[in-house]
Write an enzyme that holds these catalytic residues in place. Sequence first.
Site, PDB file in Angstrom:
ATOM      1  N   LYS A  40      45.474   4.087  -7.355  1.00 58.93           N
ATOM      2  CA  LYS A  40      45.863   2.930  -6.721  1.00 58.93           C
ATOM      3  C   LYS A  40      45.853   1.944  -7.616  1.00 58.93           C
ATOM      4  CE  LYS A  40      47.157   5.516  -2.710  1.00 58.93           C
ATOM      5  NZ  LYS A  40      45.875   6.422  -3.247  1.00 58.93           N
TER       6      LYS A  40
HETATM    7  C1  PLP Z   1      46.517   7.899  -3.072  1.00 57.88           C
HETATM    8  C2  PLP Z   1      45.981   8.690  -3.643  1.00 57.88           C
HETATM    9  C3  PLP Z   1      46.816   9.700  -3.774  1.00 57.88           C
HETATM   10  C4  PLP Z   1      47.657  10.270  -3.339  1.00 57.88           C
HETATM   11  O1  PLP Z   1      48.852   9.690  -3.869  1.00 57.88           O
HETATM   12  P1  PLP Z   1      50.727   9.810  -3.689  1.00 57.88           P
HETATM   13  O2  PLP Z   1      50.860   8.992  -4.257  1.00 57.88           O
HETATM   14  O3  PLP Z   1      49.958   9.048  -1.709  1.00 57.88           O
HETATM   15  O4  PLP Z   1      51.176  10.961  -3.335  1.00 57.88           O
HETATM   16  C5  PLP Z   1      45.674  11.165  -4.598  1.00 57.88           C
HETATM   17  N1  PLP Z   1      44.296  10.727  -4.900  1.00 57.88           N
HETATM   18  C6  PLP Z   1      44.007   9.558  -4.906  1.00 57.88           C
HETATM   19  C7  PLP Z   1      42.462   9.568  -5.572  1.00 57.88           C
HETATM   20  C8  PLP Z   1      44.239   8.702  -4.219  1.00 57.88           C
HETATM   21  O5  PLP Z   1      43.615   7.501  -3.665  1.00 57.88           O
END
Ligand code: PLP
Length: 498
Positions: free
Chosen positions: A112
Site C-alpha cells: 500500500k
Molecule cells: C491490501 C493488501 C493486499 C490486497 O490488495 P488489494 O488491492 O486490496 O487486492 C494483499 N496483500 C497485502 C499485504 C495487502 O496489504
Amino acid sequence: MSLMYKSTRNSSNKVLASQAVLQGLSNEGGLFVPETIPVLDKTMEQLAAMDYREIAYEVMKLFLTDYTEEELKDCIKKAYDSKFDTAEIAPLKKVGESYYLELFHGATIAFKDMALSILPHLLTTAARKNNIKEEIVILTATSGDTGKAALSGFADVEGTKIIVFYPKSGVSRVQEKQMVTQKGDNTYVVGIHGNFDDAQTGVKKMFNDRELNQKLKEAGYLFSSANSINIGRLVPQIVYYVYSYVTLFKNNQIAKDEKINIVVPTGNFGNILAAYYAKCMGVPIEKLICASNENKVLFDFFHSGRYDKNREFHLTESPSMDILVSSNLERLIYHVANNDSEVTSKRMKALSEKGVYEISEDMKNNLKDFVGGWADASQTMEAIQKEYREHNYVLDTHTAVAASVYYRYRDETKDDTKTVIVSTASPYKFTESVLKAIHTGDLPEDDYEQAKLLKSISNTQIPKAVEELREAPIVHTNECEVDEMPSLVEKILKINEL
Ligand SMILES: *Cc1c(COP(=O)(O)O)cnc(C)c1O
C-alpha cells in the site's frame, strides 16, 4: 485534450482527473473510470533507458492529463525517494523459474506504500488546481495496515491533517505500535472502544454529517479520504506493472513483445485491476491470475459468473486479503459490460440489497484474461516452505497464497509462460506466521527476537521499519467511545476554540 473520468453508475457524470482524485467516490456511490484507457506512447527501448520515477511519469501523464508536467514530476519526486530502502523502488527478483515483484520496500514494508506515498501529493496538487483553499483533513478507519500506510504517506505533508481511527482491541500488537509511534505534527491516532465496523461506520457518518462539515468549512477544513477506490491510488499502481515488464526486457529475460503472466494476491481487487489496466495500455500480458485465501468469493466469481458475499467469513494468516466485498471489482464489471453504467448499477444494487449478482454470458466472455485460484492455510504454509527449501527465499503469507495458486496453475495447465508473482508484503511484517512455516524449534515471544531469528535463518536484513519500531516512543494516546468520534475530531481540529 483531457481524459475524462466517468462514474461506473452514471455515464453522464464526467470529471477531470484532479476532480476525481478530490472526490474519491462519485455522487451516486459509483467509482470513477477513465473514459478510454490510454496506450503507452513510448517504445520498449525508450522505457528500458528510464528509472522507476521516469517510467512513473510516462504512465501517469497519460491518465492524469490535467496535471502539468511540472506538477506530476514534483509529486513523483516527493513520493519515490529515500522513504524506499532501494533506489529500484520495486525490485524484481528471479527465484527458480519465476520472478517476484517486491512491492514492500516502502515505509510500512507492504504494497500500500506504493500508492499511499504519492496520493497525498496528488491530492494537495488537485486541491490547489481546483482553487480549494481549505486544509484537507483525511479521516480513515483501519483494521491495521492501511491506517499506518496512510499515516506515513500524509505525515508532514503541508496542507493536510490525518486522523486515523482503529479498534483499540482489534489490531495486532505490532500494528498498534506502528500507529501510536507515528511521527508528524499533522498526524492523529485514536483507539476506539468498538470493532472495525464501528470505526468505519463512525467515519462514514462524519463524512455525511452536514452540520459537522459546515463547522469544518468555517474553520477552514475539508474532509477527504484515502480510500483504495480513489483513482489517485489506482493509477500509481499501474506503474510497477509497466516497470516489471521493462525490467524483464532490459535484463534479456524475455524477447521483444513476449507475453508474460501476472499473479496477484487479491483482497479489494485494486492491485490486480491495475495489472489489467497495464495490459490494456499495451503491456504484453497474457493471463491475470487472481489469488484468494479461504475467503474465495473472487475464485467462485471467475468460475461461475456469480458474485455471492453471503458466506462464512474466515480469519486467515493473510489478513489483508480477508475481504468479502472487493470494491474495485466494480470497475472491471463496468469494463466487461462494454462501459455500460446501467448494467453496472443494476449489479451493484443487487449486491447491496441481496449480497449477490450474476453477469451475462457476454460479460463472462470478456473475462477470459482472468484466472481465479485460491489456497487454504496448509497450502499457503507449504508454499513458504517450498521457496525457502528450494531457493532460500522467504515469502510473506499473502505472497505465499499467490505462489501456491501459481504453482498449482502451472502443474495443471502446463502453461510455461514467464510469470511475475506480485509480492505484497515483507516477511518481516508477518514474522510469526512465516517462522511457524520454516522454523522447527520454539518461537521467542518478543517481536524483535522473532525478527532476529528470521534474519539468521533467511540471511536477509531486518528492514528499517522494524528496527525503528523497537525504540520508537509512543506519541498517540487518544481513546474514545464510538459516539464520541465527532466531538474528538472537533477537539483535535480545535474547532470550538476558534
Ligand atoms: C491490501 C493488501 C493486499 C490486497 O490488495 P488489494 O488491492 O486490496 O487486492 C494483499 N496483500 C497485502 C499485504 C495487502 O496489504
